[in-house]
Design a protein around this motif. Structure first.
Motif, short mmCIF file in Angstrom:
data_model
loop_
_atom_site.label_atom_id
_atom_site.label_comp_id
_atom_site.label_asym_id
_atom_site.label_seq_id
_atom_site.Cartn_x
_atom_site.Cartn_y
_atom_site.Cartn_z
N ILE A 239 4.71 5.34 -17.09
CA ILE A 239 5.57 4.76 -16.21
C ILE A 239 5.82 4.46 -14.82
CG2 ILE A 239 8.13 4.03 -15.68
CD1 ILE A 239 9.19 6.03 -18.33
N LEU A 240 4.65 5.54 -14.48
CA LEU A 240 4.64 4.96 -12.98
C LEU A 240 2.73 4.73 -12.51
CD1 LEU A 240 6.03 8.55 -11.66
CD2 LEU A 240 6.83 6.32 -10.93
N LEU A 241 2.10 4.50 -13.94
CA LEU A 241 1.29 4.44 -13.52
C LEU A 241 0.76 2.81 -13.40
CD1 LEU A 241 -1.76 5.03 -14.06
CD2 LEU A 241 -2.26 5.10 -16.33
N ILE A 242 1.69 2.20 -14.58
CA ILE A 242 1.73 1.14 -14.76
C ILE A 242 1.86 0.38 -12.96
CG2 ILE A 242 2.99 -1.17 -15.68
CD1 ILE A 242 3.13 -0.02 -18.48
N PRO A 243 2.90 0.84 -12.57
CA PRO A 243 3.35 -0.43 -11.48
C PRO A 243 2.27 0.14 -9.68
CG PRO A 243 5.04 1.46 -12.15
CD PRO A 243 4.43 1.57 -12.70
N ALA A 244 2.31 1.67 -10.35
CA ALA A 244 0.79 2.14 -9.42
C ALA A 244 -0.91 1.06 -8.74
CB ALA A 244 0.68 3.13 -9.23
N VAL A 245 -0.91 0.82 -10.25
CA VAL A 245 -2.14 -0.03 -10.50
C VAL A 245 -1.70 -1.31 -9.99
CG1 VAL A 245 -4.10 -1.29 -12.06
CG2 VAL A 245 -3.28 1.81 -12.48
N ALA A 246 -0.59 -2.11 -10.61
CA ALA A 246 0.06 -3.58 -10.63
C ALA A 246 -0.35 -3.85 -8.76
CB ALA A 246 1.04 -3.44 -10.99
N LEU A 247 0.43 -2.37 -7.74
CA LEU A 247 0.77 -2.18 -6.84
C LEU A 247 -0.42 -2.72 -5.99
CD1 LEU A 247 3.48 -0.70 -6.40
CD2 LEU A 247 3.90 -2.48 -5.89
N THR A 248 -1.84 -2.07 -6.23
CA THR A 248 -3.02 -0.98 -5.65
C THR A 248 -3.26 -2.47 -5.48
OG1 THR A 248 -2.74 0.51 -6.06
CG2 THR A 248 -5.06 -0.13 -6.15
N MET A 249 -3.30 -3.31 -7.02
CA MET A 249 -3.95 -4.97 -7.05
C MET A 249 -3.13 -6.05 -6.72
SD MET A 249 -5.17 -4.64 -11.73
CE MET A 249 -5.75 -6.17 -11.17
N SER A 250 -2.53 -5.84 -6.37
CA SER A 250 -1.65 -7.01 -5.51
C SER A 250 -1.73 -6.44 -4.29
CB SER A 250 0.23 -6.53 -6.00
OG SER A 250 0.36 -5.78 -5.52
N VAL A 251 -2.55 -5.78 -3.54
CA VAL A 251 -2.53 -5.73 -1.98
C VAL A 251 -3.56 -6.91 -1.48
CG1 VAL A 251 -3.48 -4.18 0.10
CG2 VAL A 251 -2.34 -3.08 -1.64
N GLY A 252 -4.48 -6.77 -2.28
CA GLY A 252 -5.06 -8.30 -1.25
C GLY A 252 -4.51 -9.75 -1.72
N TRP A 253 -3.66 -9.75 -2.94
CA TRP A 253 -2.71 -10.77 -3.41
C TRP A 253 -1.86 -11.29 -2.41
CZ3 TRP A 253 -1.71 -9.03 -9.11
CH2 TRP A 253 -2.63 -8.76 -9.49
N ARG B 240 0.86 -1.39 -0.30
CA ARG B 240 0.14 0.01 0.10
C ARG B 240 1.07 1.25 0.18
NH1 ARG B 240 -5.16 -1.40 4.03
NH2 ARG B 240 -6.25 -2.57 2.39
N LYS B 241 2.19 1.46 0.67
CA LYS B 241 2.95 2.19 1.50
C LYS B 241 3.33 2.83 -0.81
CE LYS B 241 6.92 2.15 2.48
NZ LYS B 241 7.92 1.97 3.89
N TRP B 242 3.98 1.16 -1.35
CA TRP B 242 4.91 1.60 -2.85
C TRP B 242 3.75 2.24 -3.61
CZ3 TRP B 242 9.52 2.53 -2.96
CH2 TRP B 242 10.69 2.80 -2.02
N ALA B 243 2.08 1.85 -3.47
CA ALA B 243 1.35 1.91 -4.37
C ALA B 243 0.63 3.45 -4.41
CB ALA B 243 0.11 1.26 -4.11
N ARG B 244 0.82 4.11 -3.00
CA ARG B 244 1.10 5.12 -2.92
C ARG B 244 1.81 6.69 -3.26
NH1 ARG B 244 -1.78 4.27 2.63
NH2 ARG B 244 0.90 4.28 3.41
N TYR B 245 3.17 5.85 -2.60
CA TYR B 245 4.27 6.70 -3.58
C TYR B 245 4.50 6.95 -5.54
CZ TYR B 245 6.56 6.41 0.94
OH TYR B 245 6.77 6.99 2.10
N ALA B 246 3.95 5.24 -5.79
CA ALA B 246 3.32 5.27 -7.32
C ALA B 246 2.23 5.93 -7.50
CB ALA B 246 3.15 4.24 -7.82
#
Length: 211
Positions: free
Chosen positions: A139-153, A95-101
């Motif tokens: 470039i930052l949008l991709i990891p932001a979305v991926a990290l947000t989705m991966s929180v539940g995973w 969640r923290k890294w997703a917020r940064y992205a």
């Protein structure tokens, strides 16, 4: 209730269980990790939501139509479920890294807009900076979305929110550990035993005759 529950091997697909919305919202579920079955004091605090597949038909109304239909049709449950400390730490980190992205995306987009306005249609340094900013945004949008989705995973818990005819809105855990299910049943039984007996209004019932 004791947390010394013997560890049982979960089935390959886990066991499905339905948690009442009120129980999830209370944050008082028994301290057994939903996924691993080990005693824990950590909790995964979240807002779970599930949308029907038909909501994506809003694509024919444009991007705004999709967001509107998804928002209106999403079933939500907010609260906390017990999870091992290791898995909770993974959730917090992602969640923290997703917020940064996401913050980087916002700053990049703002920089792009400012440079576009300042350049006023003229080629030069500002336009080049604007192009770099929009590239950084993508470039930052991709990891932001991926990290947000991966929180539940990161939790390893598979879930969905549904409206049950008898239970109301529930959070369905598809792969709950048997230890958690056992502790949950004991917790519910304890609450029922401790609840006061509700009598209908009026005079007390007459005592039964002695045989």
């Amino acid at each position: 209730m004791s947390l010394n529950v013997p560890v049982q091997a979960p089935s390959p697909k886990g066991s499905e269980i339905r948690l009442l919305e009120a129980d999830v919202a209370s944050g008082q579920l028994p301290g057994i990790c939903v996924k691993t079955g080990e005693p824990t004091t950590a909790q995964w605090r979240n807002k779970w939501g599930s949308s029907p597949a038909w909501a994506f038909l809003g694509v024919f109304l444009g991007l705004i139509g999709v967001f509107v239909l998804l928002y209106l049709s999403t079933k939500r449950v907010k609260g906390a479920i017990p999870l091992s400390e290791t898995r909770v730490k993974k959730v917090i980190m992602r969640r923290k890294w997703a917020r940064y992205a996401a913050m980087g995306c916002v700053l990049s987009f703002v920089c792009f807009v400012v440079c576009l306005i300042a350049a006023n249609g003229q080629r030069g340094t500002l336009e080049d900076v604007g192009l770099l900013a929009i590239a950084a945004f993508v470039i930052l949008l991709i990891p932001a979305v991926a990290l947000t989705m991966s929180v539940g995973w990161a939790t390893g818990v598979y879930w969905r929110v549904v409206d049950d005819r008898q239970m109301g809105r529930v959070l369905v855990i598809k792969n709950a550990h048997p230890n958690f299910i056992q502790a949950l049943h004991a917790w519910h039984a304890q609450r029922v035993a401790a609840a006061p007996v509700a009598y209908p209004p009026g005079p007390p019932p007459a005592p039964l005759p002695v045989q």
